[in-house]
Write a protein that holds these residues in place. Structure first.
Motif, short mmCIF file in Angstrom:
data_model
loop_
_atom_site.label_atom_id
_atom_site.label_comp_id
_atom_site.label_asym_id
_atom_site.label_seq_id
_atom_site.Cartn_x
_atom_site.Cartn_y
_atom_site.Cartn_z
N SER A 196 -8.34 -15.83 -0.61
CA SER A 196 -7.71 -14.53 -0.29
C SER A 196 -6.87 -14.61 0.97
N VAL A 197 -7.42 -15.25 2.01
CA VAL A 197 -6.68 -15.38 3.27
C VAL A 197 -5.43 -16.24 3.05
N ARG A 198 -5.61 -17.36 2.37
CA ARG A 198 -4.46 -18.26 2.12
C ARG A 198 -3.38 -17.54 1.33
N ARG A 199 -3.77 -16.86 0.27
CA ARG A 199 -2.78 -16.17 -0.56
C ARG A 199 -2.02 -15.12 0.24
N TYR A 200 -2.73 -14.39 1.08
CA TYR A 200 -2.03 -13.37 1.86
C TYR A 200 -0.96 -14.00 2.74
N PHE A 201 -1.35 -15.02 3.49
CA PHE A 201 -0.40 -15.62 4.44
C PHE A 201 0.66 -16.47 3.75
N GLU A 202 0.46 -16.81 2.49
CA GLU A 202 1.49 -17.53 1.73
C GLU A 202 2.42 -16.59 0.99
N GLU A 203 1.91 -15.46 0.51
CA GLU A 203 2.69 -14.58 -0.34
C GLU A 203 3.22 -13.35 0.38
N ALA A 204 2.34 -12.58 0.98
CA ALA A 204 2.75 -11.31 1.58
C ALA A 204 3.35 -11.47 2.98
N ALA A 205 2.74 -12.28 3.81
CA ALA A 205 3.23 -12.42 5.19
C ALA A 205 4.68 -12.92 5.25
N PRO A 206 5.07 -13.91 4.45
CA PRO A 206 6.48 -14.33 4.51
C PRO A 206 7.45 -13.21 4.11
N ALA B 249 0.82 -1.20 0.00
CA ALA B 249 0.00 0.00 0.00
C ALA B 249 0.87 1.26 0.00
N ALA B 250 1.98 1.23 0.70
CA ALA B 250 2.91 2.37 0.74
C ALA B 250 4.08 2.05 -0.19
N GLY B 251 4.81 3.10 -0.57
CA GLY B 251 5.93 2.91 -1.48
C GLY B 251 7.19 2.42 -0.78
N PHE B 252 8.09 1.87 -1.59
CA PHE B 252 9.34 1.36 -1.04
C PHE B 252 10.24 2.48 -0.52
N ASP B 253 9.96 3.71 -0.95
CA ASP B 253 10.72 4.85 -0.43
C ASP B 253 10.27 5.24 0.97
N GLN B 254 9.21 4.58 1.45
CA GLN B 254 8.69 4.80 2.81
C GLN B 254 8.55 3.43 3.50
N LEU C 190 8.92 2.22 6.46
CA LEU C 190 8.21 2.08 7.73
C LEU C 190 6.71 2.19 7.53
N ALA C 191 6.27 3.06 6.61
CA ALA C 191 4.85 3.15 6.29
C ALA C 191 4.38 1.85 5.64
N MET C 192 5.24 1.28 4.79
CA MET C 192 4.93 0.01 4.14
C MET C 192 4.80 -1.10 5.19
N TRP C 193 5.71 -1.11 6.14
CA TRP C 193 5.71 -2.09 7.23
C TRP C 193 4.42 -1.98 8.03
N HIS C 194 4.02 -0.75 8.35
CA HIS C 194 2.79 -0.53 9.10
C HIS C 194 1.57 -0.97 8.29
N ALA C 195 1.56 -0.68 7.00
CA ALA C 195 0.44 -1.08 6.13
C ALA C 195 0.29 -2.61 6.11
N CYS C 196 1.41 -3.32 6.18
CA CYS C 196 1.34 -4.79 6.25
C CYS C 196 0.65 -5.24 7.53
#
Length: 196
Positions: free
Chosen positions: A59-69, A13-18, A20-26
């Motif tokens: 959707s839940v499975r994909r999130y915890f398989e792709e983004a969470a790791p 949701a946030a850019g890679f130039d931010q 900590l904001a990206m970390w919080h959005a996760c």
């Protein structure tokens, strides 16, 4: 139950130039996915598996398989080690020791949450296939509450320390690492931002 819309977990949701904001959005996404998981489990107690349940499970499975790791890797590879280095350089005493102990507890959490996830993943795949796995309420609650407690520590203790101790160059390097893990070309990003 309404079908969850398609969520693209490759880009934050946030850019890679931010970073900590990206970390919080996760963290916000984890909370949303945990809520979806709980609603799905509750729904299947009194309903048959339908298309909406299948889409939600996917959707839940994909999130915890792709983004969470990747989020855990961001912490384990970039955020936590850099924070620990800054603490060694700039701080000492009980406050630094407290943050160091919190980081160690969070790293242990990653392993334990992954173990809990393995069983939940298999059950979500069953829902996607049209079967009701009969979720174990205690296990789902343990997974959700572990994540909530984990995020609370990160937001209340680690986040303020990161903001206080990391400088612009630290943040640039962290953002570059996050982009690389997601297959994004940092040179392209930094060019758009007008930086090198």
């Amino acid at each position: 139950m309404n079908a969850a819309s398609f969520i693209d977990f490759r880009t934050p949701a946030a850019g890679f130039d931010q970073p900590l904001a990206m970390w919080h959005a996760c963290h916000e996404r984890v909370a949303r996915m945990n809520n979806m998981l709980q609603r799905l489990v509750d729904y299947l107690k009194s309903h048959a598996v339908d298309k909406d349940a299948q889409v939600t499970a996917a959707s839940v499975r994909r999130y915890f398989e792709e983004a969470a790791p990747r989020h855990h890797e961001d912490e384990e590879i970039d955020l936590f080690p850099r924070l620990q280095e800054k603490l060694r350089q700039q701080s000492s005493g009980p406050a630094a020791e407290h943050i160091g102990a919190a980081i160690q507890a969070l790293l242990t959490d990653h392993d334990e949450m992954h173990a809990l996830w393995t069983t939940l993943r298999a059950q979500l795949l069953q829902v996607e296939a049209g079967e009701n796995p009969g979720f174990d309420d205690a296990q789902v609650m343990l997974f959700v509450t572990r994540y909530r407690a984990h995020i609370e520590i990160e937001e209340s203790e680690i986040g303020p320390a990161l903001k206080r101790l990391l400088n612009d160059e630290d943040l640039r390097q962290i953002g570059e690492g996050m982009a690389r893990r997601r297959g994004v070309d940092w040179a392209e990003i930094s060019g758009k931002l007008g930086r090198g």
